[in-house]
Design a protein around this motif. Structure first.
Motif, short mmCIF file in Angstrom:
data_model
loop_
_atom_site.label_atom_id
_atom_site.label_comp_id
_atom_site.label_asym_id
_atom_site.label_seq_id
_atom_site.Cartn_x
_atom_site.Cartn_y
_atom_site.Cartn_z
N PRO A 151 9.45 -42.93 46.15
CA PRO A 151 9.84 -41.55 45.81
C PRO A 151 9.63 -40.56 46.73
O PRO A 151 8.42 -40.72 47.17
N GLY A 152 10.41 -39.97 47.53
CA GLY A 152 10.12 -38.89 48.53
C GLY A 152 9.06 -37.75 48.07
O GLY A 152 8.58 -37.35 48.87
N GLY A 153 9.14 -37.73 46.76
CA GLY A 153 8.08 -36.51 46.23
C GLY A 153 7.52 -36.72 45.03
O GLY A 153 8.02 -37.75 44.23
N VAL A 154 6.30 -36.36 44.67
CA VAL A 154 5.86 -36.47 43.33
C VAL A 154 5.42 -35.03 42.72
O VAL A 154 5.09 -34.20 43.60
N TYR A 155 5.72 -34.92 41.44
CA TYR A 155 5.35 -33.63 40.77
C TYR A 155 4.36 -33.77 39.69
O TYR A 155 4.57 -34.69 38.86
N LEU A 156 3.37 -33.11 39.73
CA LEU A 156 2.37 -33.13 38.75
C LEU A 156 2.56 -32.25 37.59
O LEU A 156 2.52 -30.84 38.02
N ASP A 157 2.85 -32.57 36.41
CA ASP A 157 3.21 -31.99 35.21
C ASP A 157 2.03 -31.60 34.23
O ASP A 157 1.59 -32.70 33.81
N GLY A 158 1.83 -30.54 34.07
CA GLY A 158 0.65 -30.27 33.10
C GLY A 158 0.23 -28.84 32.90
O GLY A 158 0.59 -28.14 33.62
N GLY A 159 -0.54 -28.66 31.97
CA GLY A 159 -0.97 -27.33 31.67
C GLY A 159 -2.28 -26.74 32.69
O GLY A 159 -2.80 -27.59 33.53
N TYR A 160 -2.94 -25.58 32.40
CA TYR A 160 -3.83 -25.02 33.54
C TYR A 160 -5.18 -26.01 33.06
O TYR A 160 -5.28 -26.39 31.92
N GLY A 161 -6.10 -26.14 33.93
CA GLY A 161 -7.40 -26.79 33.68
C GLY A 161 -7.42 -28.14 33.49
O GLY A 161 -8.22 -28.82 33.11
N VAL A 162 -6.39 -28.93 33.86
CA VAL A 162 -6.48 -30.34 33.71
C VAL A 162 -6.74 -30.83 35.21
O VAL A 162 -6.89 -32.34 35.27
N GLY A 163 -6.84 -30.40 36.31
CA GLY A 163 -7.29 -30.70 37.48
C GLY A 163 -6.14 -31.18 38.50
O GLY A 163 -6.31 -32.14 39.29
N LYS A 164 -5.09 -30.35 38.34
CA LYS A 164 -3.73 -30.77 38.97
C LYS A 164 -4.07 -30.38 40.49
O LYS A 164 -3.93 -31.07 41.54
N THR A 165 -4.84 -29.16 40.86
CA THR A 165 -5.11 -28.72 42.11
C THR A 165 -5.91 -29.50 42.76
O THR A 165 -6.01 -30.17 44.04
N HIS A 166 -6.99 -30.13 42.04
CA HIS A 166 -8.21 -31.15 42.64
C HIS A 166 -7.24 -32.14 42.98
O HIS A 166 -7.56 -32.96 44.01
N LEU A 167 -6.32 -32.78 42.25
CA LEU A 167 -5.53 -34.00 42.48
C LEU A 167 -4.81 -33.84 43.66
O LEU A 167 -4.45 -34.79 44.73
N LEU A 168 -4.05 -32.61 43.77
CA LEU A 168 -2.97 -32.38 44.86
C LEU A 168 -4.01 -32.40 46.19
O LEU A 168 -3.59 -32.82 47.22
N ALA A 169 -4.87 -31.72 46.05
CA ALA A 169 -6.10 -31.45 47.43
C ALA A 169 -6.56 -32.80 47.84
O ALA A 169 -6.58 -33.14 48.89
N SER A 170 -6.85 -33.64 46.80
CA SER A 170 -7.03 -35.16 47.01
C SER A 170 -6.19 -35.87 47.72
O SER A 170 -6.55 -36.80 48.64
N LEU A 171 -4.93 -35.86 47.11
CA LEU A 171 -3.83 -36.52 47.93
C LEU A 171 -3.71 -35.96 49.54
O LEU A 171 -3.43 -36.68 50.28
N TRP A 172 -3.80 -34.72 49.75
CA TRP A 172 -3.71 -34.18 51.00
C TRP A 172 -4.92 -34.84 51.93
O TRP A 172 -4.55 -35.28 52.90
N HIS A 173 -6.15 -34.96 51.35
CA HIS A 173 -7.19 -35.75 51.84
C HIS A 173 -6.99 -36.98 52.24
O HIS A 173 -7.25 -37.63 53.18
N ALA A 174 -6.38 -37.47 51.31
CA ALA A 174 -6.19 -39.08 51.49
C ALA A 174 -4.96 -39.65 52.38
O ALA A 174 -4.94 -40.66 52.83
N ALA A 175 -4.11 -38.68 52.62
CA ALA A 175 -3.02 -38.90 53.47
C ALA A 175 -3.47 -39.50 54.56
O ALA A 175 -3.97 -38.65 55.37
N PRO A 176 -2.82 -40.74 55.01
CA PRO A 176 -3.04 -41.10 56.33
C PRO A 176 -2.48 -40.36 57.56
O PRO A 176 -1.58 -40.97 58.20
N ALA A 177 -2.94 -39.17 58.01
CA ALA A 177 -2.06 -38.33 58.85
C ALA A 177 -3.15 -37.37 59.36
O ALA A 177 -3.89 -36.96 58.64
#
Length: 371
Positions: free
Chosen positions: A102-128
């Motif tokens: 899939p060309g995109g991924v959407y993180l679906d959840g409430g406040y305080g479950v760590g979505k921003t942590h995971l999104l930032a981790s994806l940015w850091h992990a991206a091989p670019a």
């Protein structure tokens, strides 16, 4: 108007320099920063508080298996980004390479479950390289389009390999259509996309998160997203956080005068000034500022003023700038009608963030005295 980098350095008060080079606090209401296009795009990276986060530092709740599943899925998504086709730059291709998943991924959840942590981790992990990936909130993305214009924003981002959008907001139909159209153009250019969104307070207890709303609002773009549900406790079950008791004007002023890198403003003057500065420049407004001091905070009743304060709160929170204030406590900054209205998600977030920064201000030199 876009100006050179040197104009940003000099500004009206030397705003990129230390905020207290003359030994006293500056006033945010006295600054009018000019920011070049290159800086607006270059600053689309995870905020300082997420500089060091990685997938390994995310601690899933053992009672919420969807959290571990999300880490695994996002790690695979990061790995799927790979290198551009044949190592060539995208502008030399006739057509963008088709993604393997899939060309995109959407993180679906409430406040305080760590979505921003995971999104930032994806940015850091991206091989670019850093310049080939972007990270920003939905508001920052709309502000970028407002500052550059739609076509220039598309041009500025279409060479990226990954664009991450935190806190995708569905409360303004115009902005939703604008960003959805932008993302469609980027996806057509081969840019991979990732987004998060929070459940609106009014939907608490309905037994679902925001994925259905997100997919409906982005319409034709929805086929490009894989939705990952992240279960966990929603902080709104605990209600708004209690804000610290405000200080008095004299203590705010005295502490500002003895705090390096301080900015001291009367709340009303700052609120008025924000109307004269484009929200895309609020980050530059805070350059060199290590602590903000506000006198006479009042409850806001004007929607436009409130939304500008939300953006400023986000930029201060991103930079971990403590805020000491007198007047109304931050949990009463927005009226009950506003907290129940269409922009309530923004206001809940701003209250939570300003409250956190107000608690941080308790550690400032001289802040421990009687209120």
């Amino acid at each position: 108007m876009v100006v050179s980098t040197s104009a940003v350095s000099s500004g009206t008060d030397g705003i990129a320099a230390s905020a207290a080079t003359d030994g006293g606090p500056v006033a945010l209401s006295g600054r009018t920063p000019q920011v070049p296009v290159e800086r607006l795009v270059a600053e689309m990276v995870p905020p300082p508080r997420f500089d060091s986060v990685r997938f390994d530092s995310y601690i899933p709740d053992p009672g919420q298996p969807s959290q571990s599943a999300a880490v695994k899925a996002l790690s695979a998504f990061a790995g799927s980004l790979g290198e551009p086709e044949s190592g060539r730059k995208r502008w030399f291709r006739r057509e963008p390479a088709a993604p393997t998943g899939p060309g995109g991924v959407y993180l679906d959840g409430g406040y305080g479950v760590g979505k921003t942590h995971l999104l930032a981790s994806l940015w850091h992990a991206a091989p670019a390289p850093r310049e080939a990936k972007a990270f920003g909130t939905f508001v920052e993305l709309t502000n970028l389009v407002g500052a550059l214009g739609f076509q220039r924003a598309v041009s500025a981002l279409s060479g990226h390999r990954l664009v991450c959008i935190d806190e995708f907001e569905l409360d303004d139909p115009g902005d939703t259509v604008l960003v959805s159209t932008l993302l469609g153009k980027l996806a057509d250019a081969g840019v991979r996309l990732a987004a998060t969104s929070n459940t609106l307070p009014g939907k608490l207890g309905e037994g679902r998160f925001a994925a259905t709303d997100f997919m409906r609002e982005i319409q034709g773009l929805s086929a490009r997203f894989q939705s990952l549900r992240i279960d966990g406790e929603d902080y709104r079950h605990r209600g708004l956080p209690a804000a610290p008791t405000p200080y008095d004007d004299e203590q705010v002023t005295r502490t500002a005068l003895t705090t390096p890198g301080a900015a001291l403003d009367d709340f009303g003057a700052l609120a008025d000034h924000l109307a004269r500065v484009h929200p895309s420049r609020y980050g530059a407004l805070c350059d060199g500022v290590d602590a903000v001091f506000l006198r006479g905070v009042e409850q806001v009743t004007d929607q436009a003023t409130a939304l500008r304060l939300v953006v400023l709160a986000d930029r201060l929170y991103d930079r971990e700038v403590p805020v000491m204030a007198s007047g109304v406590p931050f949990d009463r900054l927005f009226s009950a009608d506003m907290l129940a209205g269409g922009y309530r998600k923004k206001y809940f977030r701003a209250v939570s963030r300003l409250t956190s920064l107000a608690r941080d201000a308790e550690r400032l030199n001289g802040a421990g005295g009687a209120r």
